[in-house]
Design a protein around this motif. Sequence first.
Motif, PDB file in Angstrom:
ATOM      1  N   ARG B 101      39.042  38.683  33.230  1.00  0.00           N
ATOM      2  CA  ARG B 101      38.891  40.129  33.195  1.00  0.00           C
ATOM      3  C   ARG B 101      40.013  40.784  33.996  1.00  0.00           C
ATOM      4  O   ARG B 101      40.574  40.190  34.911  1.00  0.00           O
ATOM      5  N   ILE B 102      40.324  42.048  33.616  1.00  0.00           N
ATOM      6  CA  ILE B 102      41.419  42.782  34.241  1.00  0.00           C
ATOM      7  C   ILE B 102      41.277  42.815  35.770  1.00  0.00           C
ATOM      8  O   ILE B 102      42.221  42.525  36.502  1.00  0.00           O
ATOM      9  N   GLY B 103      40.074  43.136  36.235  1.00  0.00           N
ATOM     10  CA  GLY B 103      39.856  43.272  37.674  1.00  0.00           C
ATOM     11  C   GLY B 103      40.196  41.993  38.422  1.00  0.00           C
ATOM     12  O   GLY B 103      40.865  42.011  39.454  1.00  0.00           O
ATOM     13  N   ARG B 104      39.763  40.869  37.867  1.00  0.00           N
ATOM     14  CA  ARG B 104      40.011  39.584  38.503  1.00  0.00           C
ATOM     15  C   ARG B 104      41.508  39.305  38.610  1.00  0.00           C
ATOM     16  O   ARG B 104      41.992  38.768  39.606  1.00  0.00           O
ATOM     17  N   GLN B 105      42.251  39.683  37.553  1.00  0.00           N
ATOM     18  CA  GLN B 105      43.688  39.420  37.573  1.00  0.00           C
ATOM     19  C   GLN B 105      44.398  40.293  38.594  1.00  0.00           C
ATOM     20  O   GLN B 105      45.367  39.876  39.215  1.00  0.00           O
ATOM     21  N   ILE B 106      43.903  41.529  38.756  1.00  0.00           N
ATOM     22  CA  ILE B 106      44.548  42.439  39.695  1.00  0.00           C
ATOM     23  C   ILE B 106      44.342  41.975  41.138  1.00  0.00           C
ATOM     24  O   ILE B 106      45.244  42.049  41.969  1.00  0.00           O
ATOM     25  N   VAL B 107      43.147  41.461  41.439  1.00  0.00           N
ATOM     26  CA  VAL B 107      42.889  41.091  42.826  1.00  0.00           C
ATOM     27  C   VAL B 107      43.301  39.648  43.151  1.00  0.00           C
ATOM     28  O   VAL B 107      43.195  39.229  44.298  1.00  0.00           O
ATOM     29  N   GLU B 108      43.798  38.922  42.139  1.00  0.00           N
ATOM     30  CA  GLU B 108      44.201  37.538  42.427  1.00  0.00           C
ATOM     31  C   GLU B 108      45.217  37.449  43.574  1.00  0.00           C
ATOM     32  O   GLU B 108      45.016  36.662  44.499  1.00  0.00           O
ATOM     33  N   PRO B 109      46.290  38.263  43.550  1.00  0.00           N
ATOM     34  CA  PRO B 109      47.215  38.201  44.694  1.00  0.00           C
ATOM     35  C   PRO B 109      46.539  38.577  46.019  1.00  0.00           C
ATOM     36  O   PRO B 109      46.841  37.982  47.047  1.00  0.00           O
ATOM     37  N   LEU B 110      45.593  39.532  45.957  1.00  0.00           N
ATOM     38  CA  LEU B 110      44.894  39.943  47.181  1.00  0.00           C
ATOM     39  C   LEU B 110      44.067  38.794  47.741  1.00  0.00           C
ATOM     40  O   LEU B 110      44.021  38.573  48.947  1.00  0.00           O
ATOM     41  N   ARG B 111      43.392  38.088  46.832  1.00  0.00           N
ATOM     42  CA  ARG B 111      42.564  36.962  47.262  1.00  0.00           C
ATOM     43  C   ARG B 111      43.421  35.872  47.880  1.00  0.00           C
ATOM     44  O   ARG B 111      43.025  35.199  48.813  1.00  0.00           O
ATOM     45  N   LEU B 112      44.637  35.699  47.317  1.00  0.00           N
ATOM     46  CA  LEU B 112      45.513  34.631  47.790  1.00  0.00           C
ATOM     47  C   LEU B 112      46.152  34.971  49.120  1.00  0.00           C
ATOM     48  O   LEU B 112      46.296  34.127  49.992  1.00  0.00           O
ATOM     49  N   HIS B 113      46.554  36.233  49.255  1.00  0.00           N
ATOM     50  CA  HIS B 113      47.330  36.604  50.434  1.00  0.00           C
ATOM     51  C   HIS B 113      46.531  37.399  51.451  1.00  0.00           C
ATOM     52  O   HIS B 113      47.001  37.634  52.557  1.00  0.00           O
ATOM     53  N   SER B 121      35.221  40.861  50.744  1.00  0.00           N
ATOM     54  CA  SER B 121      34.013  40.483  50.012  1.00  0.00           C
ATOM     55  C   SER B 121      34.205  40.811  48.536  1.00  0.00           C
ATOM     56  O   SER B 121      35.150  41.487  48.150  1.00  0.00           O
ATOM     57  N   LYS B 122      33.283  40.317  47.716  1.00  0.00           N
ATOM     58  CA  LYS B 122      33.352  40.539  46.274  1.00  0.00           C
ATOM     59  C   LYS B 122      33.376  42.042  45.953  1.00  0.00           C
ATOM     60  O   LYS B 122      34.165  42.503  45.132  1.00  0.00           O
ATOM     61  N   ALA B 123      32.500  42.779  46.636  1.00  0.00           N
ATOM     62  CA  ALA B 123      32.400  44.219  46.382  1.00  0.00           C
ATOM     63  C   ALA B 123      33.685  44.928  46.798  1.00  0.00           C
ATOM     64  O   ALA B 123      34.177  45.814  46.103  1.00  0.00           O
ATOM     65  N   GLU B 124      34.240  44.494  47.942  1.00  0.00           N
ATOM     66  CA  GLU B 124      35.479  45.131  48.410  1.00  0.00           C
ATOM     67  C   GLU B 124      36.620  44.856  47.444  1.00  0.00           C
ATOM     68  O   GLU B 124      37.429  45.739  47.145  1.00  0.00           O
ATOM     69  N   LEU B 125      36.660  43.590  46.948  1.00  0.00           N
ATOM     70  CA  LEU B 125      37.714  43.243  45.991  1.00  0.00           C
ATOM     71  C   LEU B 125      37.603  44.105  44.742  1.00  0.00           C
ATOM     72  O   LEU B 125      38.592  44.588  44.213  1.00  0.00           O
ATOM     73  N   ARG B 126      36.356  44.291  44.285  1.00  0.00           N
ATOM     74  CA  ARG B 126      36.161  45.106  43.087  1.00  0.00           C
ATOM     75  C   ARG B 126      36.630  46.539  43.324  1.00  0.00           C
ATOM     76  O   ARG B 126      37.284  47.148  42.489  1.00  0.00           O
ATOM     77  N   GLU B 127      36.310  47.037  44.520  1.00  0.00           N
ATOM     78  CA  GLU B 127      36.715  48.401  44.871  1.00  0.00           C
ATOM     79  C   GLU B 127      38.236  48.531  44.846  1.00  0.00           C
ATOM     80  O   GLU B 127      38.787  49.510  44.350  1.00  0.00           O
TER      81      GLU B 127
END
Lengths: 306, 263
Positions: B101-113, B121-127
């Motif tokens: 999903r688009i959201g997951r792809q956008i936050v991938e760099p955030l999750r990594l770095h 958290s999951k909710a923060e990432l979604r935000e």
Amino acid sequence: MSGVETVEEARTTGRRTRRAPWLAELLRRPAGVAAGAWILVLVVSAVVSSFWTPHDPFEADPASMWQTPSGAHLFGTDGIGRDIFSYVFAASRTTVLVAVSAGLLATVVGVGLSALGSLTARWVRESMAVVIDILIAFPTILIAMLLSSILGGSLFVVVTAVGIGYGVNISRVSRAEIRRVGRTDYVLAARASGVGPAGILGRHILPNVAPVFVVQLSLAMATSILAEAGLSYLGYGASASTASWGRLLNDLQVYIAIHPGSVVWPGLAITLTVLAFNLLGDAIREVSDPRLRTASNRADRRRNHS
Amino acid sequence: MSLIVTGLTVTIGGRTVVDDLSFTVADGERFGLIGESGSGKSLTILSLLGLAPEAAHVTGSAVLDGTELIGLSEEELATIRGNRVGMVFQDPQSALNPLHRIGRQIVEPLRLHGGRNERLSKAELRERAVEAVREVGLPDPESLVDAYPHQLSGGQRQRVGIAIALACRPGLLLADEPTTALDVTTQAEILALFERLVSSRGTSLVFVTHDLAVLSQIADDVAVLSAGHMVERGPVATLLEAPTHPVTRGLVAAARATIWSAS
């Protein structure tokens, strides 16, 4: 309760669809439901027949030879008075055992070989490819006959032959697919986002290769059932003390001109089971790719393009 | 973030594809690399992040705010990619994973770095994903983060690509022909988006294209590449008015029609 779930709930019909969207999607496909149901029936009868069958499947009864289907003998009886239904019922155990173990072995061999073939040094890869091509040149049935002439005919031989034969096939197909996906822009883009080798393989390459793998695996399981029936028919598979659809087919086909009704049952069981595995494989492939899950997405697409 | 490239040379199978290239991108500067296809411009920016094909041999130096990029290990590069340097690709149709999903792809760099300073958290990432989608001007961000790439148009996907590249607020953005695969109206919108995001954040930009008309709208300084060599360099206005090298003249002639009709 986190924000993610509340928003999700508002959007979709319920949380279950979010958790396993592919399962809900699978249940929406007639072919998927029918195939899944048949395989479920098969697994249940394999389990039940381990404890109970209407009659002893091997018990000969000279008093009731070649009976037509009736309340006492659902599928009738054969030339030595065995209950065909009990035998077919008990033989489902053999089928499930063969399909599951051949599927497992094919997965292990296939994944192992394609990992070796795509992640190792060049000279290992290249020699692997040659060995794989040589192995593919031998038909599965021939490998099974070769093995059984050395080890004696048994289910183990069938499982080994089909597992290795299809494992090699899976590795050849998925290796090409891994290479293709590995060269795509989205893998390059993921690397540019800082995703490491493990993440690239686990989150980007394998999920995109999985559909091809699933189809090959379902094909391997279907083939293992056919091969077991075929080899047992030829006398290379299940031993006389093991119930097997192929063996029953062999026993009954001699009398096909006199009692054509009885040979139908093992034939039907084999056909339906092989068909079910093929259909289930196709259905899983379709639902695992969001681009092919068209039904529920049509509305979304309209919304985004307006 | 400043980037100083000195003597960058890329050879593939004994053939020199990029030859002794040197340029400097100052902090907040928008730098354009232009050339015909095959001139080595894409390979140049891929080499900066160690993303050139395996067969490519890269020598020379590229210093990003004091960090030498050429010769870094994969692990070291992974901490820079997507974090200090973002990258936008040419073809938005193929640069997004079709299964995520688009959201997951956008936050991938955030999750990594993100692990360095904050655990999201999951909710923060979604935000953060929703916010990023809104920032690149996509409609209905709340539900768009749940869409799959095939449900978006080419221009929308490129906006997602930009959101991914800028997710970690990198100091340097590399753009590899990001408007080439889009139609002219969408091109103008995407260029305006680049302009807005880059200048509001003070991000340095290296923009690769074969279209001088595009560069005239986005770049300050431009380097012209031909067959791996830099043949001309200067402010984009100077190049447009008085091109000296034949390759540059060709590019100006090709761009002219587009520029006049736009102004």
